[in-house]
Design an enzyme around this catalytic site. Structure first.
Site, short mmCIF file in Angstrom:
data_model
loop_
_atom_site.label_atom_id
_atom_site.label_comp_id
_atom_site.label_asym_id
_atom_site.label_seq_id
_atom_site.Cartn_x
_atom_site.Cartn_y
_atom_site.Cartn_z
N ALA A 1 80.44 44.98 -4.58
CA ALA A 1 81.62 44.54 -3.84
C ALA A 1 82.83 44.40 -4.76
O ALA A 1 83.58 43.43 -4.68
CB ALA A 1 81.34 43.23 -3.12
N CYS A 2 83.02 45.36 -5.64
CA CYS A 2 84.06 45.33 -6.65
C CYS A 2 85.07 46.45 -6.35
O CYS A 2 84.72 47.46 -5.75
CB CYS A 2 83.41 45.55 -8.03
SG CYS A 2 84.55 45.70 -9.42
N GLY A 3 86.29 46.28 -6.79
CA GLY A 3 87.28 47.33 -6.64
C GLY A 3 86.88 48.60 -7.37
O GLY A 3 87.34 49.70 -7.03
#
Length: 158
Positions: A35-37
């Protein structure tokens, strides 16, 4: 000093893996998060793995929840996400810490071998370490370095 091949790590499925099995390969070791950019980098990592794997290259993914709680899932959830969203086929390992007193020994070794611009600590998800065929850590790249931008450095070692 230890060698990268002296370490073991649990796979995402819970099996103990001796890194010695990767001896003679060029490795890109990455701390990952779902769930990271930077999560879309899974696509580029997988492309490198598929393109260069036959020449002796492997990507090793180590999920980590230390940065913004961006990897909250359990092993099954991480595996399902990686497979369904990015068709990841490179080896993924159990979730680990990369900093602090509970840092996985492999990451303590990697950080000691190649410090970053702002010191040895890992600053965010998708920090990458490049290891040559002899097990020497030859590069460290920030999360902003795309997998595609590393192709030339990887191919030079192949």
């Amino acid at each position: 000093m230890a060698s990268i091949y002296d370490f073991n790590a649990a796979s995402l499925s819970g099996e103990e893996v001796a890194l010695k099995q990767y001896e003679g390969k060029v490795l890109l070791i990455v701390n990952t998060a779902s769930a990271c950019g930077f999560t879309p980098q899974y696509k580029g990592l997988e492309a490198l793995y598929r393109d260069l794997g036959p020449r002796g290259f492997a990507v090793l993914g180590f999920p980590c929840n230390q940065f913004g709680h961006q990897e909250p899932g359990d092993a099954r959830q991480i595996a399902n996400f990686c497979e369904s969203k990015y068709d990841v086929s490179f080896p993924m390992f159990a979730k680990i810490d990369v900093n602090g007193t509970k840092a996985h020994p492999l990451y303590s070794y990697l950080k000691a071998a190649k410090s970053g611009l702002l010191g040895s600590s890992i600053k965010w998800n998708f920090t990458k370490f490049l290891v040559d065929r002899g097990g020497k850590v030859v590069g460290r790249y920030p999360p902003t370095a795309t997998p595609e931008s590393l192709r030339r450095d990887i191919e030079a070692l192949l």
